[in-house]
Design an enzyme around this catalytic site. Structure first.
Site, PDB file in Angstrom:
ATOM      1  N   THR A 133      21.034   9.109  12.569  1.00  0.00           N
ATOM      2  CA  THR A 133      20.306   9.711  11.444  1.00  0.00           C
ATOM      3  C   THR A 133      18.962   9.038  11.191  1.00  0.00           C
ATOM      4  OG1 THR A 133      21.545   8.303   9.904  1.00  0.00           O
ATOM      5  CG2 THR A 133      22.405  10.523  10.303  1.00  0.00           C
ATOM      6  N   UNK A 134      18.484   8.292  12.179  1.00  0.00           N
ATOM      7  CA  UNK A 134      17.178   7.635  12.061  1.00  0.00           C
ATOM      8  C   UNK A 134      16.180   8.375  12.959  1.00  0.00           C
ATOM      9  N   PRO A 135      15.321   9.240  12.393  1.00  0.00           N
ATOM     10  CA  PRO A 135      14.403  10.046  13.213  1.00  0.00           C
ATOM     11  C   PRO A 135      13.531   9.247  14.184  1.00  0.00           C
ATOM     12  CG  PRO A 135      14.461  10.903  10.978  1.00  0.00           C
ATOM     13  CD  PRO A 135      15.240   9.614  10.964  1.00  0.00           C
ATOM     14  N   PHE A 137      14.116   6.379  15.659  1.00  0.00           N
ATOM     15  CA  PHE A 137      14.989   5.890  16.729  1.00  0.00           C
ATOM     16  C   PHE A 137      15.333   7.016  17.699  1.00  0.00           C
ATOM     17  CE2 PHE A 137      19.391   5.281  18.255  1.00  0.00           C
ATOM     18  CZ  PHE A 137      19.215   4.129  19.000  1.00  0.00           C
ATOM     19  N   ILE A 138      15.693   8.176  17.144  1.00  0.00           N
ATOM     20  CA  ILE A 138      16.050   9.331  17.971  1.00  0.00           C
ATOM     21  C   ILE A 138      14.861   9.791  18.817  1.00  0.00           C
ATOM     22  CG2 ILE A 138      16.679  11.779  17.903  1.00  0.00           C
ATOM     23  CD1 ILE A 138      19.006   9.902  17.420  1.00  0.00           C
TER      24      ILE A 138
END
EC number: 1.21.99.4
Length: 266
Positions: A133-135, A137-138
């Protein structure tokens, strides 16, 4: 008295970064609001699509402040011994059976182990911390996958799944493209491992990258001051490279540069 002075000093150090993050979120909310108003005025079909979630909320302020506190009190230091945090190996089918584990490691399938169990004496270990849920990081996972493919012959790679950055029952982030995840705050280790496995189902990393989850006491998150995302390189049990606090100072380009300087351009 000494403790109070220490707390005051930490607070003063944190404030500039905290306020700059708040300003960024305020600007982000303003831009999104203006875009929605313009779309409504132009009667765009997409004007009413999706729920508008403000980023600058009381939950967001608490999360930002806690992330700066975590960074200020982190145990990890550049050039010093790497914290040997407890982690849990995430079973992922063939990934583990095809992974070469450093000699002498004490790693059991699905069991608790230590972060430095994944390091070999002669190869650097690139450790990437984050959650689904960490944009930021994704968005960096494709670049991380490329790093693994390019340097797995000279370095080892470890992805540590931590507490959710933007849980569905906390500070929710707006959806960023098609690859958005929704997980609540982890209530137990099974939920954390399940979230990690779903992430890897979507982003298939090379088998040379090993996958673990932080324990429910978040000891790896605390020791490395991760909060949302961070990357570091461990070499001979010491921190050879320590990435900055995310999201603004989370950079895989610096990791690639370190590896290229040490082992040549790929």
């Amino acid at each position: 008295m000494g403790s109070a002075s220490e707390d005051l000093l930490v607070t003063l150090q944190i404030l500039p970064g905290f306020f700059s993050n708040c300003l960024f979120l305020a600007l982000y909310d303003s831009v999104v609001l203006v875009k929605r108003v313009v779309a409504l005025l132009s009667r765009s079909r997409s004007a009413g699509c999706g729920e508008w979630r403000r980023m600058l909320t009381s939950e967001g302020l608490r999360s930002i402040w806690n992330s700066f506190l975590l960074d200020a009190h982190k145990q990890v230091k550049l050039g010093c011994e790497a914290p040997n945090s407890k982690v849990v190996k995430v079973p992922d089918g063939p990934r583990w059976s095809s992974t070469v584990v450093p000699c002498g490691s004490r790693i059991q399938t699905g069991g608790e182990c230590r972060l430095l169990d994944f390091e070999s004496s002669d190869r650097p270990l690139v450790v990437n911390f984050g959650s689904a849920t960490u944009p930021p990081f994704i968005s960096h996972l494709p670049a991380f996958r490329q790093l693994v493919e390019d340097f797995s012959d000279v370095a080892d790679f470890l992805l540590v799944y931590i507490d959710e950055a933007h849980p569905s029952d906390g500070w929710v982030a707006p959806q960023m493209g098609a690859c958005s995840f929704s997980f609540r705050k982890h209530q137990n280790l099974e939920e954390r491992i399940g979230a990690a496995r779903k992430l890897i189902e979507h982003f298939s990393l090379p088998p040379q990258c090993q996958l673990v989850a932080d324990c429910m006491d978040n000891n790896a998150n605390v020791a490395y001051g991760v909060a949302n995302e961070r990357v570091c390189i461990v070499h001979q049990r010491k921190i050879a490279y320590l990435g900055g606090k995310g999201p603004f100072f989370y950079s895989l380009k610096d990791v690639r540069q370190w590896l290229e300087l040490s082992y040549g351009r790929r």
